[in-house]
Scaffold this motif. Structure first.
Motif, PDB file in Angstrom:
ATOM      1  N   ASP A   1     -71.452   2.650 -14.367  1.00 16.58           N
ATOM      2  CA  ASP A   1     -71.464   2.537 -12.914  1.00 16.58           C
ATOM      3  C   ASP A   1     -71.770   1.116 -12.428  1.00 16.58           C
ATOM      4  O   ASP A   1     -71.823   0.859 -11.227  1.00 16.58           O
ATOM      5  CB  ASP A   1     -72.498   3.493 -12.309  1.00 16.58           C
ATOM      6  CG  ASP A   1     -72.084   4.943 -12.451  1.00 16.58           C
ATOM      7  OD1 ASP A   1     -70.879   5.205 -12.557  1.00 16.58           O
ATOM      8  OD2 ASP A   1     -72.986   5.812 -12.450  1.00 16.58           O
ATOM      9  N   ALA A   2     -71.992   0.189 -13.351  1.00 18.00           N
ATOM     10  CA  ALA A   2     -72.370  -1.175 -12.973  1.00 18.00           C
ATOM     11  C   ALA A   2     -71.151  -1.974 -12.511  1.00 18.00           C
ATOM     12  O   ALA A   2     -70.080  -1.905 -13.108  1.00 18.00           O
ATOM     13  CB  ALA A   2     -73.020  -1.889 -14.155  1.00 18.00           C
ATOM     14  N   VAL A   3     -71.329  -2.735 -11.446  1.00 17.68           N
ATOM     15  CA  VAL A   3     -70.296  -3.673 -11.004  1.00 17.68           C
ATOM     16  C   VAL A   3     -70.378  -4.895 -11.909  1.00 17.68           C
ATOM     17  O   VAL A   3     -71.462  -5.435 -12.145  1.00 17.68           O
ATOM     18  CB  VAL A   3     -70.525  -4.087  -9.525  1.00 17.68           C
ATOM     19  CG1 VAL A   3     -69.560  -5.170  -9.110  1.00 17.68           C
ATOM     20  CG2 VAL A   3     -70.414  -2.876  -8.617  1.00 17.68           C
ATOM     21  N   THR A   4     -69.226  -5.332 -12.423  1.00 21.15           N
ATOM     22  CA  THR A   4     -69.178  -6.470 -13.335  1.00 21.15           C
ATOM     23  C   THR A   4     -68.159  -7.475 -12.828  1.00 21.15           C
ATOM     24  O   THR A   4     -67.061  -7.105 -12.409  1.00 21.15           O
ATOM     25  CB  THR A   4     -68.785  -6.005 -14.761  1.00 21.15           C
ATOM     26  OG1 THR A   4     -69.685  -4.976 -15.154  1.00 21.15           O
ATOM     27  CG2 THR A   4     -68.862  -7.149 -15.745  1.00 21.15           C
ATOM     28  N   TYR A   5     -68.539  -8.768 -12.850  1.00 21.39           N
ATOM     29  CA  TYR A   5     -67.671  -9.836 -12.360  1.00 21.39           C
ATOM     30  C   TYR A   5     -67.287 -10.784 -13.486  1.00 21.39           C
ATOM     31  O   TYR A   5     -68.035 -10.955 -14.455  1.00 21.39           O
ATOM     32  CB  TYR A   5     -68.378 -10.655 -11.273  1.00 21.39           C
ATOM     33  CG  TYR A   5     -68.675  -9.866 -10.023  1.00 21.39           C
ATOM     34  CD1 TYR A   5     -67.663  -9.519  -9.139  1.00 21.39           C
ATOM     35  CD2 TYR A   5     -69.977  -9.479  -9.718  1.00 21.39           C
ATOM     36  CE1 TYR A   5     -67.933  -8.808  -7.987  1.00 21.39           C
ATOM     37  CE2 TYR A   5     -70.252  -8.760  -8.567  1.00 21.39           C
ATOM     38  CZ  TYR A   5     -69.226  -8.432  -7.708  1.00 21.39           C
ATOM     39  OH  TYR A   5     -69.487  -7.719  -6.566  1.00 21.39           O
ATOM     40  N   MET A   6     -66.135 -11.443 -13.333  1.00 17.80           N
ATOM     41  CA  MET A   6     -65.738 -12.495 -14.262  1.00 17.80           C
ATOM     42  C   MET A   6     -66.741 -13.635 -14.142  1.00 17.80           C
ATOM     43  O   MET A   6     -67.159 -13.983 -13.032  1.00 17.80           O
ATOM     44  CB  MET A   6     -64.336 -13.027 -13.928  1.00 17.80           C
ATOM     45  CG  MET A   6     -63.224 -12.065 -14.229  1.00 17.80           C
ATOM     46  SD  MET A   6     -61.595 -12.755 -13.830  1.00 17.80           S
ATOM     47  CE  MET A   6     -61.394 -13.895 -15.183  1.00 17.80           C
ATOM     48  N   ASP A   7     -67.108 -14.203 -15.261  1.00 19.75           N
ATOM     49  CA  ASP A   7     -68.054 -15.317 -15.261  1.00 19.75           C
ATOM     50  C   ASP A   7     -67.318 -16.621 -14.979  1.00 19.75           C
ATOM     51  O   ASP A   7     -66.291 -16.914 -15.595  1.00 19.75           O
ATOM     52  CB  ASP A   7     -68.749 -15.400 -16.625  1.00 19.75           C
ATOM     53  CG  ASP A   7     -69.836 -16.451 -16.658  1.00 19.75           C
ATOM     54  OD1 ASP A   7     -70.414 -16.742 -15.596  1.00 19.75           O
ATOM     55  OD2 ASP A   7     -70.090 -16.993 -17.747  1.00 19.75           O
ATOM     56  N   GLY A   8     -67.812 -17.398 -14.032  1.00 19.58           N
ATOM     57  CA  GLY A   8     -67.247 -18.716 -13.746  1.00 19.58           C
ATOM     58  C   GLY A   8     -65.957 -18.697 -12.951  1.00 19.58           C
ATOM     59  O   GLY A   8     -65.237 -19.699 -12.930  1.00 19.58           O
ATOM     60  N   GLU A   9     -65.627 -17.582 -12.304  1.00 18.46           N
ATOM     61  CA  GLU A   9     -64.392 -17.488 -11.527  1.00 18.46           C
ATOM     62  C   GLU A   9     -64.663 -16.935 -10.135  1.00 18.46           C
ATOM     63  O   GLU A   9     -65.432 -15.986  -9.977  1.00 18.46           O
ATOM     64  CB  GLU A   9     -63.373 -16.579 -12.229  1.00 18.46           C
ATOM     65  CG  GLU A   9     -62.880 -17.104 -13.549  1.00 18.46           C
ATOM     66  CD  GLU A   9     -62.023 -18.351 -13.409  1.00 18.46           C
ATOM     67  OE1 GLU A   9     -61.351 -18.520 -12.374  1.00 18.46           O
ATOM     68  OE2 GLU A   9     -62.035 -19.165 -14.339  1.00 18.46           O
ATOM     69  N   LEU A  10     -64.018 -17.537  -9.137  1.00 14.86           N
ATOM     70  CA  LEU A  10     -64.072 -17.056  -7.757  1.00 14.86           C
ATOM     71  C   LEU A  10     -62.659 -17.080  -7.183  1.00 14.86           C
ATOM     72  O   LEU A  10     -61.846 -17.928  -7.538  1.00 14.86           O
ATOM     73  CB  LEU A  10     -64.957 -17.959  -6.894  1.00 14.86           C
ATOM     74  CG  LEU A  10     -66.431 -18.053  -7.261  1.00 14.86           C
ATOM     75  CD1 LEU A  10     -67.104 -19.143  -6.425  1.00 14.86           C
ATOM     76  CD2 LEU A  10     -67.125 -16.726  -7.040  1.00 14.86           C
ATOM     77  N   SER A  11     -62.361 -16.162  -6.279  1.00 12.07           N
ATOM     78  CA  SER A  11     -61.089 -16.227  -5.559  1.00 12.07           C
ATOM     79  C   SER A  11     -61.387 -16.553  -4.102  1.00 12.07           C
ATOM     80  O   SER A  11     -62.497 -16.349  -3.619  1.00 12.07           O
ATOM     81  CB  SER A  11     -60.341 -14.904  -5.663  1.00 12.07           C
ATOM     82  OG  SER A  11     -61.022 -13.890  -4.958  1.00 12.07           O
ATOM     83  N   GLY A  12     -60.403 -17.073  -3.420  1.00 11.31           N
ATOM     84  CA  GLY A  12     -60.583 -17.389  -2.004  1.00 11.31           C
ATOM     85  C   GLY A  12     -61.580 -18.490  -1.751  1.00 11.31           C
ATOM     86  O   GLY A  12     -62.327 -18.444  -0.783  1.00 11.31           O
ATOM     87  N   LYS A  13     -61.605 -19.508  -2.606  1.00 14.12           N
ATOM     88  CA  LYS A  13     -62.564 -20.611  -2.443  1.00 14.12           C
ATOM     89  C   LYS A  13     -62.241 -21.414  -1.187  1.00 14.12           C
ATOM     90  O   LYS A  13     -61.090 -21.756  -0.950  1.00 14.12           O
ATOM     91  CB  LYS A  13     -62.510 -21.543  -3.649  1.00 14.12           C
ATOM     92  CG  LYS A  13     -62.895 -20.899  -4.943  1.00 14.12           C
ATOM     93  CD  LYS A  13     -62.711 -21.867  -6.094  1.00 14.12           C
ATOM     94  CE  LYS A  13     -62.956 -21.191  -7.419  1.00 14.12           C
ATOM     95  NZ  LYS A  13     -62.712 -22.104  -8.540  1.00 14.12           N
TER      96      LYS A  13
END
Length: 139
Positions: free
Chosen positions: A43-55
Motif C-alpha cells: 500500500d506504500a506510495v513509491t517514487y522514482m529516485d532523482g526524477e521529477l516531471s513538470g519542472k
C-alpha cells in the motif's frame, strides 16, 4: 551563521541588461515526483529516485514603477506574453560567490499597486519555459 546571503542582494537581468527598481523577490521551484508504485510495494506510495516531471522555476517580485528601458520592456512583455532570457542572481557577500538561475521565462501576472501619496509598485511573476541553468554558489 557563516556564508549567509543578504536577502536584498539580488539582480534580475534580461537580454538588454539589469532591470531597475527591484524590491523583494521570491524564487520557487516546482516539480512533481513520478510515482512507480505497484502491488509489489504493497500500500506504500513509491517514487522514482532523482526524477521529477513538470519542472518549473518561478520568480516573482516587486519593482518600483519607473521609466527605465528594461523595466518598460518587461511590462510590455508581460502584456504580450513574450519570452526572454532572464537571469536571477543571488549576490554573494564576503568571499561567497554568486548563485544564479538562467533560462527562458515569460513575465506574467502583472499587478500595479497605486497607493495615494506613496510610491507605485509593480509585481510580476516570471515563469520558466524549458530548461533553466543553475550556477551553484561557492564559498
Amino acid at each position: 551563521m557563516a556564508g549567509e546571503i543578504n536577502g536584498t542582494a539580488i539582480v534580475l537581468n534580461n537580454t538588454t541588461g539589469a532591470i531597475v527598481g527591484q524590491g523583494d523577490f521570491t524564487h520557487t521551484f516546482g516539480g512533481t515526483p513520478i510515482e512507480i508504485g505497484n502491488k509489489s510495494y504493497g500500500d506504500a506510495v513509491t517514487y522514482m529516485d532523482g526524477e521529477l516531471s513538470g519542472k518549473q522555476h518561478v520568480f516573482s517580485g516587486e519593482f518600483t514603477y519607473n521609466n527605465d528601458t528594461q523595466f518598460r520592456k518587461v511590462r510590455a512583455d508581460a502584456l504580450s506574453g513574450t519570452q526572454d532570457t532572464y537571469t536571477l542572481t543571488f549576490v554573494g557577500s564576503g568571499s561567497a560567490t554568486n548563485e544564479a538561475f538562467t533560462g527562458s521565462f515569460v513575465p506574467t501576472g502583472l499587478s500595479d499597486s497605486i497607493p495615494q501619496g506613496a510610491k507605485v509598485a509593480t509585481t510580476i511573476s516570471f515563469n520558466s519555459s524549458g530548461t533553466v541553468t543553475h550556477t551553484a554558489a561557492a564559498d
